[in-house]
Scaffold this motif. Structure first.
Motif, PDB file in Angstrom:
ATOM      1  N   ALA A  72       1.994  -9.922 -36.093  1.00 14.55           N
ATOM      2  CA  ALA A  72       0.943 -10.923 -36.284  1.00 14.55           C
ATOM      3  C   ALA A  72       0.791 -11.718 -35.002  1.00 14.55           C
ATOM      4  O   ALA A  72       1.785 -12.065 -34.354  1.00 14.55           O
ATOM      5  CB  ALA A  72       1.280 -11.848 -37.447  1.00 14.55           C
ATOM      6  N   THR A 100       1.988  -7.762 -48.844  1.00 14.45           N
ATOM      7  CA  THR A 100       0.700  -7.640 -49.525  1.00 14.45           C
ATOM      8  C   THR A 100       0.888  -8.088 -50.963  1.00 14.45           C
ATOM      9  O   THR A 100       1.822  -7.659 -51.636  1.00 14.45           O
ATOM     10  CB  THR A 100       0.183  -6.189 -49.506  1.00 14.45           C
ATOM     11  OG1 THR A 100      -0.060  -5.791 -48.156  1.00 14.45           O
ATOM     12  CG2 THR A 100      -1.107  -6.064 -50.292  1.00 14.45           C
ATOM     13  N   TYR A 129      -4.309  -9.174 -50.725  1.00 12.55           N
ATOM     14  CA  TYR A 129      -4.241 -10.052 -49.561  1.00 12.55           C
ATOM     15  C   TYR A 129      -2.961  -9.734 -48.783  1.00 12.55           C
ATOM     16  O   TYR A 129      -1.868  -9.729 -49.356  1.00 12.55           O
ATOM     17  CB  TYR A 129      -4.238 -11.514 -49.991  1.00 12.55           C
ATOM     18  CG  TYR A 129      -5.512 -11.947 -50.684  1.00 12.55           C
ATOM     19  CD1 TYR A 129      -6.577 -12.472 -49.969  1.00 12.55           C
ATOM     20  CD2 TYR A 129      -5.646 -11.800 -52.061  1.00 12.55           C
ATOM     21  CE1 TYR A 129      -7.751 -12.854 -50.607  1.00 12.55           C
ATOM     22  CE2 TYR A 129      -6.818 -12.182 -52.706  1.00 12.55           C
ATOM     23  CZ  TYR A 129      -7.864 -12.704 -51.973  1.00 12.55           C
ATOM     24  OH  TYR A 129      -9.026 -13.069 -52.611  1.00 12.55           O
ATOM     25  N   THR A 130      -3.120  -9.473 -47.498  1.00 10.05           N
ATOM     26  CA  THR A 130      -1.977  -9.171 -46.643  1.00 10.05           C
ATOM     27  C   THR A 130      -1.840 -10.273 -45.604  1.00 10.05           C
ATOM     28  O   THR A 130      -2.838 -10.708 -45.005  1.00 10.05           O
ATOM     29  CB  THR A 130      -2.155  -7.822 -45.926  1.00 10.05           C
ATOM     30  OG1 THR A 130      -2.204  -6.780 -46.899  1.00 10.05           O
ATOM     31  CG2 THR A 130      -1.002  -7.539 -44.970  1.00 10.05           C
ATOM     32  N   GLY A 131      -0.614 -10.720 -45.374  1.00  5.78           N
ATOM     33  CA  GLY A 131      -0.428 -11.764 -44.372  1.00  5.78           C
ATOM     34  C   GLY A 131       1.021 -12.142 -44.193  1.00  5.78           C
ATOM     35  O   GLY A 131       1.935 -11.475 -44.688  1.00  5.78           O
ATOM     36  N   LEU A 147      -3.240 -15.440 -43.800  1.00 12.25           N
ATOM     37  CA  LEU A 147      -3.846 -14.167 -43.424  1.00 12.25           C
ATOM     38  C   LEU A 147      -3.935 -14.092 -41.913  1.00 12.25           C
ATOM     39  O   LEU A 147      -4.139 -15.104 -41.239  1.00 12.25           O
ATOM     40  CB  LEU A 147      -5.237 -14.036 -44.044  1.00 12.25           C
ATOM     41  CG  LEU A 147      -5.336 -14.239 -45.563  1.00 12.25           C
ATOM     42  CD1 LEU A 147      -6.783 -14.138 -46.007  1.00 12.25           C
ATOM     43  CD2 LEU A 147      -4.478 -13.216 -46.292  1.00 12.25           C
ATOM     44  N   ARG A 148      -3.797 -12.879 -41.362  1.00 10.92           N
ATOM     45  CA  ARG A 148      -3.877 -12.714 -39.910  1.00 10.92           C
ATOM     46  C   ARG A 148      -5.308 -12.545 -39.445  1.00 10.92           C
ATOM     47  O   ARG A 148      -5.685 -12.978 -38.351  1.00 10.92           O
ATOM     48  CB  ARG A 148      -3.067 -11.478 -39.485  1.00 10.92           C
ATOM     49  CG  ARG A 148      -1.600 -11.503 -39.863  1.00 10.92           C
ATOM     50  CD  ARG A 148      -0.977 -10.136 -39.709  1.00 10.92           C
ATOM     51  NE  ARG A 148      -1.639  -9.149 -40.560  1.00 10.92           N
ATOM     52  CZ  ARG A 148      -1.415  -7.848 -40.521  1.00 10.92           C
ATOM     53  NH1 ARG A 148      -0.539  -7.357 -39.662  1.00 10.92           N
ATOM     54  NH2 ARG A 148      -2.061  -7.024 -41.338  1.00 10.92           N
ATOM     55  N   ASP A 168      -9.754  -8.777 -42.008  1.00 11.25           N
ATOM     56  CA  ASP A 168      -9.502  -7.419 -42.519  1.00 11.25           C
ATOM     57  C   ASP A 168      -8.280  -7.370 -43.427  1.00 11.25           C
ATOM     58  O   ASP A 168      -7.995  -6.327 -44.033  1.00 11.25           O
ATOM     59  CB  ASP A 168      -9.312  -6.438 -41.359  1.00 11.25           C
ATOM     60  CG  ASP A 168     -10.574  -6.276 -40.529  1.00 11.25           C
ATOM     61  OD1 ASP A 168     -11.664  -6.597 -41.058  1.00 11.25           O
ATOM     62  OD2 ASP A 168     -10.487  -5.848 -39.367  1.00 11.25           O
ATOM     63  N   ASP A 169      -7.541  -8.473 -43.536  1.00  5.75           N
ATOM     64  CA  ASP A 169      -6.373  -8.520 -44.417  1.00  5.75           C
ATOM     65  C   ASP A 169      -6.751  -8.714 -45.881  1.00  5.75           C
ATOM     66  O   ASP A 169      -5.878  -8.783 -46.742  1.00  5.75           O
ATOM     67  CB  ASP A 169      -5.426  -9.660 -43.985  1.00  5.75           C
ATOM     68  CG  ASP A 169      -4.592  -9.278 -42.768  1.00  5.75           C
ATOM     69  OD1 ASP A 169      -4.354  -8.082 -42.569  1.00  5.75           O
ATOM     70  OD2 ASP A 169      -4.187 -10.192 -42.021  1.00  5.75           O
TER      71      ASP A 169
END
Length: 318
Positions: free
Chosen positions: A79, A213, A293-295, A307-308, A311-312
């Motif tokens: 990240a 995620t 949600y990915t982060g 979130l980064r 697109d996450d």
């Protein structure tokens, strides 16, 4: 006379160069070397071992200590600030396939004082860091490497290291690898990962930060009244539609807005999605359906995620 000719020649050359530049192009940083051009030493520790050795400075909130010997570890950038939601921050991750338990997979935050880090530290880039002369500790319970500063109220906090220290304490290892295993987030949407997320005992420095995620719906999309971040009070005003992740009207002292994610598959589990203002994510409309949600997940009074990049969010918000 020669001086006049020389000056005119320099002026003409400068004007020609300026005329050829496209102001819309991103600067080419390929030739800029900000990290150490030579080896900073052989790796002699890991992120896990650093957390173990300095555990007291990572458990007690907002404490730090200066490292005064060569402690060198490696990690992969998972990240950075390319989405604008993480500021002066890198997250490094180290996966050790030979280790088990906490030693198998660890992350740590690295603070660097610069307004744009991603051109120099792309995701998938392996880096080596020598902690000698840096500080190790935590900022708001997030294990961190950086340099201390004092707030206007006189409180000591662990902030980012000076940009110049990249040249003496950080070495790039190879080229960025978009297929690095460290870039694959931990799946906390079901099964073992979801069960792990439910256990509040996992909210400790060994498990923060962490690339994960999760899946769920954001609670605030259903409400109507504005909740002010600084007081927590509901006003009589209604939040403008469509609701976005981080409207300026709601930002707190950290210039960010917290939204509540109701985690799917766990009726009583929620987590905070924290978004800074004035970036590509902050202006996205909040979806009213279930998304992944990915982060970067940390904890404070509970689990929270940053979130980064836009697109996450999957499926993507159109």
């Amino acid at each position: 006379m020669r001086k006049i000719y020389y000056f005119l020649a320099m002026l003409t050359g400068t004007m020609a160069l300026t005329g050829c530049m496209d102001n819309t192009e991103e600067p080419n940083t390929d030739d800029f070397v900000i990290t150490s051009p030579t080896s900073i030493g052989e790796t002699n520790t890991t992120i896990y071992q650093v957390k173990k050795e300095f555990s007291s400075y990572m458990t007690n909130n907002n404490t730090d200590v200066k490292v005064e010997r060569d402690l060198i570890f490696e990690g992969v950038v998972v990240a950075n600030d390319d989405g604008g939601n993480l500021y002066q921050t890198l997250i490094l991750r180290d996966i050790n396939p030979k280790a088990t338990g906490d030693a198998h997979d660890q992350c740590i935050q690295v603070g660097i004082r610069n307004s744009w880090l991603s051109p120099y530290f792309k995701r998938g880039q392996r880096v080596k860091i020598n902690l000698n002369g840096l500080w190790v500790g935590n900022y708001s319970k997030v294990p961190k490497i950086g340099q201390p500063y004092y707030t206007s109220a006189g409180n000591r906090r662990l902030g980012p290291m000076l940009f110049d220290m990249c040249a003496t304490n950080i070495e790039l290892v190879g080229a960025p690898n978009p297929d690095a295993p460290e870039l694959t987030p931990i799946d906390c949407t079901q099964g073992e990962g979801l069960s792990w997320l439910k256990d509040s005992k996992n909210q400790n420095p060994m498990n923060a930060p962490r690339l994960v995620t999760v899946k769920g719906k954001i609670a605030e999309v259903q409400g109507s009244k504005v909740k002010y971040a600084d007081t927590g009070e509901l006003s009589g005003e209604k939040e403008p539609l469509p609701k976005v992740f981080a409207p300026e009207a709601l930002y707190d002292a950290g210039y960010a807005v917290d939204r509540t994610l109701l985690v799917s598959g766990a009726s009583s589990l929620s987590m905070t999605i924290r978004t800074s203002t004035q970036n590509d994510i902050s202006f996205l409309p909040i979806p009213d359906d279930e998304r992944s949600y990915t982060g970067v997940m940390t904890y404070y009074s509970g689990w929270q995620m940053q979130l980064r990049h836009k697109d996450d969010i999957y499926p993507a918000i159109k």
